[in-house]
Design an enzyme around this catalytic site. Structure first.
Site, PDB file in Angstrom:
ATOM      1  N   GLN A 256      28.152  98.958  52.838  1.00  0.00           N
ATOM      2  CA  GLN A 256      29.526  99.467  53.022  1.00  0.00           C
ATOM      3  C   GLN A 256      30.218  98.677  54.133  1.00  0.00           C
ATOM      4  O   GLN A 256      29.640  98.483  55.211  1.00  0.00           O
ATOM      5  CB  GLN A 256      29.486 100.966  53.378  1.00  0.00           C
ATOM      6  CG  GLN A 256      30.865 101.597  53.453  1.00  0.00           C
ATOM      7  CD  GLN A 256      30.826 103.122  53.618  1.00  0.00           C
ATOM      8  OE1 GLN A 256      29.763 103.699  53.864  1.00  0.00           O
ATOM      9  NE2 GLN A 256      31.973 103.764  53.496  1.00  0.00           N
TER      10      GLN A 256
ATOM     11  N   HIS B 261      35.093 104.872  48.832  1.00  0.00           N
ATOM     12  CA  HIS B 261      35.737 104.264  47.654  1.00  0.00           C
ATOM     13  C   HIS B 261      34.701 104.032  46.571  1.00  0.00           C
ATOM     14  O   HIS B 261      33.562 103.703  46.838  1.00  0.00           O
ATOM     15  CB  HIS B 261      36.430 102.952  48.009  1.00  0.00           C
ATOM     16  CG  HIS B 261      35.573 102.024  48.818  1.00  0.00           C
ATOM     17  ND1 HIS B 261      35.347 102.230  50.153  1.00  0.00           N
ATOM     18  CD2 HIS B 261      34.868 100.938  48.468  1.00  0.00           C
ATOM     19  CE1 HIS B 261      34.538 101.290  50.602  1.00  0.00           C
ATOM     20  NE2 HIS B 261      34.215 100.492  49.598  1.00  0.00           N
TER      21      HIS B 261
HETATM   22  P1  AMP Z   1      32.510  98.003  50.502  1.00  0.00           P
HETATM   23  O1  AMP Z   1      31.907  96.718  50.982  1.00  0.00           O
HETATM   24  O2  AMP Z   1      31.744  98.692  49.435  1.00  0.00           O
HETATM   25  O3  AMP Z   1      32.849  98.905  51.680  1.00  0.00           O
HETATM   26  O4  AMP Z   1      33.858  97.585  49.792  1.00  0.00           O
HETATM   27  C1  AMP Z   1      35.046  97.342  50.467  1.00  0.00           C
HETATM   28  C2  AMP Z   1      35.932  96.617  49.497  1.00  0.00           C
HETATM   29  O5  AMP Z   1      37.264  96.697  49.952  1.00  0.00           O
HETATM   30  C3  AMP Z   1      35.603  95.114  49.355  1.00  0.00           C
HETATM   31  O6  AMP Z   1      35.271  94.856  47.990  1.00  0.00           O
HETATM   32  C4  AMP Z   1      36.874  94.426  49.789  1.00  0.00           C
HETATM   33  O7  AMP Z   1      37.160  93.276  49.025  1.00  0.00           O
HETATM   34  C5  AMP Z   1      37.920  95.508  49.596  1.00  0.00           C
HETATM   35  N1  AMP Z   1      39.094  95.386  50.454  1.00  0.00           N
HETATM   36  C6  AMP Z   1      39.131  95.148  51.775  1.00  0.00           C
HETATM   37  N2  AMP Z   1      40.394  95.112  52.219  1.00  0.00           N
HETATM   38  C7  AMP Z   1      41.188  95.355  51.146  1.00  0.00           C
HETATM   39  C8  AMP Z   1      42.603  95.440  50.955  1.00  0.00           C
HETATM   40  N3  AMP Z   1      43.462  95.275  51.960  1.00  0.00           N
HETATM   41  N4  AMP Z   1      43.057  95.697  49.707  1.00  0.00           N
HETATM   42  C9  AMP Z   1      42.202  95.834  48.677  1.00  0.00           C
HETATM   43  N5  AMP Z   1      40.860  95.766  48.795  1.00  0.00           N
HETATM   44  C10 AMP Z   1      40.364  95.528  50.020  1.00  0.00           C
END
Ligand code: AMP
Ligand code: ZN
Length: 137
Positions: free
Chosen positions: A92, A98
């Protein structure tokens, strides 16, 4: 607290929003596994799956289905993954819960690198009992 997903919900940061309702928002992941990778997010700052308030759970899964259906109809992938990373050890990076939805394609060379274990004798029963003791329905 500065949370990028709260900022998206409050329109302080930009996102390609796919769908939202009173409790849930979904938008494109900025750094997708495949193009069309969607995130589904409760409109309340909760760190991980276990901290999602009860009244957000059904809406979360309903919106996950709505946008997955739209992604499948529009992009026609060969398959799709739904997953969620909870905690640093699980990968994460944004501490606002999410659900990821990503299209998948035959031969797309994406592999979750697994190191599958085997239970020793009676160990499976021991693990099941240990977990069952903590089940609260
Ligand atoms: P996780 O690593 O499971 O916490 O996933 C976080 C996700 O959020 C990653 O896949 C990122 O690419 C995505 N993310 C981070 N910043 C943004 C943003 N501003 N808009 C859309 N997605 C984002
Ligand atoms: Zn947040």
């Amino acid at each position: 607290m500065d949370c990028i997903f709260c900022n998206i919900i409050e329109r302080k940061a930009k996102a390609e929003i796919i769908f939202e309702n009173e409790k849930i928002i979904s938008f494109l992941d900025i750094n997708p596994i495949h193009l069309g990778h969607i995130l589904v997010v409760p409109k309340m700052h909760c760190i991980d799956f276990l901290s999602i308030p009860e009244e957000y759970l059904n809406p979360l899964i309903q919106v996950t289905k709505i946008v997955t259906d739209a992604m499948v109809k529009s992009l026609k992938p060969d398959g799709y993954n739904l997953f969620s990373n909870n905690g640093n050890a699980a990968g994460q990076s944004i501490y606002h819960f999410h659900m990821h939805i990503t299209p998948r394609y035959f031969n797309d060379e994406i592999k979750f690198k697994l190191n599958l274990k085997q239970y020793r004798e009676a160990e499976m029963k021991d693990f099941a009992e240990k977990i069952r003791r903590e089940v609260r329905s």
